[in-house]
Enzyme design. Structure first.
Site, PDB file in Angstrom:
ATOM      1  N   ASP A 222       0.827  -1.194   0.000  1.00  0.00           N
ATOM      2  CA  ASP A 222       0.000   0.000   0.000  1.00  0.00           C
ATOM      3  C   ASP A 222       0.872   1.258   0.000  1.00  0.00           C
ATOM      4  O   ASP A 222       1.885   1.324   0.711  1.00  0.00           O
ATOM      5  CB  ASP A 222      -0.881  -0.018   1.254  1.00  0.00           C
ATOM      6  N   GLU A 273      14.804 -15.191  -0.058  1.00  0.00           N
ATOM      7  CA  GLU A 273      15.218 -16.262   0.846  1.00  0.00           C
ATOM      8  C   GLU A 273      14.244 -17.440   0.800  1.00  0.00           C
ATOM      9  O   GLU A 273      14.571 -18.536   1.253  1.00  0.00           O
ATOM     10  CB  GLU A 273      15.274 -15.752   2.289  1.00  0.00           C
TER      11      GLU A 273
END
Length: 563
Positions: A222, A273
């Site tokens: 956002d 990751e």
């Protein structure tokens, strides 16, 4: 009319739509606005169990992923975009266990799950902001936010909030005297974080990992263009005709500053990751598209909402220009263009595309809006625009209810409105409630199937049942069946991973292009237009009644042909 010559995918088919490339490059992602999607317990508020119960419908529709607007713990001053705890579910929507069940069921159905992260600001009830208020000026607690000493009169600068009024609110010292002021781009209950502070950066890395560890497939970010403010917080007077969220050629000092990119490079290392191609999508209202493309460089985010495309009117020349610019600028950084027509912040495109007056982003419409459009014209144009959009290469977003052809609800009573814009402008701007009314599922059920008790946090109009999903499933010409057919053909012909080539048409009001084995013809004229003879007879689907037998494409409609 909907003509389909293809088979729908199985809801359990989770194969990517991009012929071996990353799934997000060609995906169709369905936005769920949690409070308005499905209510499982009859309290009038949509919730996570309600979403889980309705996921089969979205898998049958043919989308690839769902995006959930905020469901985190919140005082709900701005419908959950005021977060008080980023690592918990608000009791309105359920529990963390409910979220885990939703993710598990979505993955069973081949749907990925994206959550809405709000990093620009938090709620004024967030523990950090409460600590800041209780601490002295210049303290480490206050440095997590943007506090400034109050001048003798006025405010630290002339910035105005997106929701109306000053972007500054004054605090009160323990002895009752006026204290410092804090910055909030949005409502006063939403203080902005200071993203130069390492505590803030570390906290959000932890938030990312918390949700990624639960199986979340990515984040819609956002206000992704608002985290960094220009040094010195200089005065700035924006163009009064500009969208409140930005999007002008001249960037406001609170939008689109270069420092945001360092943040998203850091976030990208966190996502990388994890296995499974986790993604970041930017809500970045910036122009031109060459600037927006910076958010999706190879070491930053994966997608960015294409707001210039969303902002286009029903205009062939404007649409073609924006498509060309989008494909050029996003391709220059190795990213797909991501198309969108509606979301929870703008007037639904089944209404917006028929508006004749200016409608700045975020203002909404209501009973006193002049020249409210003819619903039939709006729906016809919306169907044509959606059929064009879903033929384009790249990704696409669908906002809940657009597959039903839902219009903006203009007739909400004043006492029912809840958008902060309505209150901060003293009723001068309606705000976004009209696109957030709970959606209809069953025509003959209480609250049109949204809630078993008939309760609904925003009132549904009487005509809402006519748009219900169960009724549309039985109608071959319904908007729901049009969307289902579009998504099935899009997948069958791998359009998301394809390439666009413009074709010559006999009218400036008609756009034609090929993508993979599909030819798209869109007529923006209020009159039927001639079709090239070579296309006649190969119709796959049409957004309106086909006039192919007469060698024409119907007024304000789109047809897909196969080569």
């Amino acid at each position: 009319m909907v003509t389909v010559m293809t088979q729908m995918r199985s809801s359990a088919d989770s194969s990517p739509t991009s012929n071996g490339d990353e799934w997000w490059r060609s995906s169709v992602i369905y936005q769920i606005y949690p409070r308005s999607f499905a209510d499982s317990n009859g309290d009038g508020m949509g919730d996570l169990p309600g979403m889980t119960q309705r996921l089969d419908s979205l898998a049958a529709l043919g989308v690839d992923a769902i995006w959930l607007s905020p469901f985190f713990a919140s005082p709900q001053k701005d419908a959950g975009y005021d977060v008080s705890d980023y690592c918990d579910v608000d009791p309105l929507f359920g529990t963390l266990e409910d979220y885990d069940r939703l993710v598990a069921r979505a993955h069973e159905l081949g749907l990925r799950v994206i959550v809405d992260l709000v990093p620009n600001h938090c709620s004024d009830k967030h523990p950090w902001f409460q600590e800041a208020l209780a601490s002295d000026p210049g303290s480490p607690e206050r440095d997590r936010f943007i506090f400034r000493d109050a001048p003798e009169s006025g405010y630290p600068n002339n910035w105005d909030s997106v929701f109306g009024g000053p972007m500054w609110t004054q605090t009160t010292n323990p002895d009752g005297t006026p204290g410092q002021m804090y910055l909030h781009i949005f409502d006063s209950s939403q203080p902005d974080f200071n993203w130069h502070n390492e505590d803030v950066r570390a906290m959000f890395r932890d938030v990312l990992r918390f949700w990624l560890d639960r199986g979340t497939d990515g984040f819609r970010v956002d206000v992704a263009h608002g985290l960094i403010k220009a040094e010195g917080l200089p005065d700035f007077t924006p163009d009064p005709t500009a969208a409140s969220m930005g999007g002008t050629e001249e960037l406001a000092p609170w939008w689109g500053q270069d420092g945001v990119h360092e943040i998203y490079r850091d976030w990208r290392t966190v996502l990388d990751e994890y296995d499974g191609e986790r993604v970041l999508c930017a809500e970045a209202w910036v122009n031109p598209l060459s600037l927006m493309a910076k958010w999706v460089r190879s070491d930053e985010m994966h997608q960015a909402f294409n707001f210039p495309y969303l902002s286009c009117g029903f205009d062939a020349a404007q649409i073609r220009y924006t498509i060309d610019e989008s494909l050029r600028e996003f391709a220059a950084v190795g990213a797909p263009s991501t198309w969108v027509l509606s979301n929870h912040d703008v007037v639904r495109h089944a209404t917006r595309l028929a508006l004749t007056d200016e409608n700045p982003q975020g203002e909404g419409i209501g009973p006193k809006t002049p020249n409210l459009p003819d619903p039939a014209v709006g729906l016809r144009r919306a169907r044509a625009a959606s059929a064009l959009m879903l033929a384009l290469p790249g990704g696409a977003y669908i906002y809940q209810g657009e597959e039903l052809g839902l219009p903006e609800v203009a007739e909400l009573p004043d006492e029912a409105r809840q958008d902060p814009t309505w209150f901060r402008t003293n009723g001068e701007r309606y705000g976004r409630d009209g696109c957030r009314v709970p959606i209809p599922w069953e025509a003959d059920s209480p609250a049109a199937g949204f809630s078993s008790t008939g309760a609904s946090w925003l009132p549904q109009p009487e005509y809402w049942a006519g748009y219900a999903r169960d009724a549309q499933q039985q109608d071959p010409g319904s908007t729901l069946n049009l969307y289902t057919a579009l998504l099935a053909l899009r997948r069958e012909h791998a359009l998301g991973a394809g390439a666009l080539a413009w074709l010559e048409s006999e009218s400036e009001q008609v756009l034609m292009f090929s993508n993979s084995s599909v030819i798209m013809v869109a007529n923006f004229s209020p009159e039927a237009q001639p079709l090239p003879e070579r296309l006649r007879g190969s119709v796959q689907l049409a957004s309106s009644a086909v006039q192919d037998a007469a060698g024409q494409v119907a007024a304000e409609s789109t047809i897909w042909f196969t080569k």
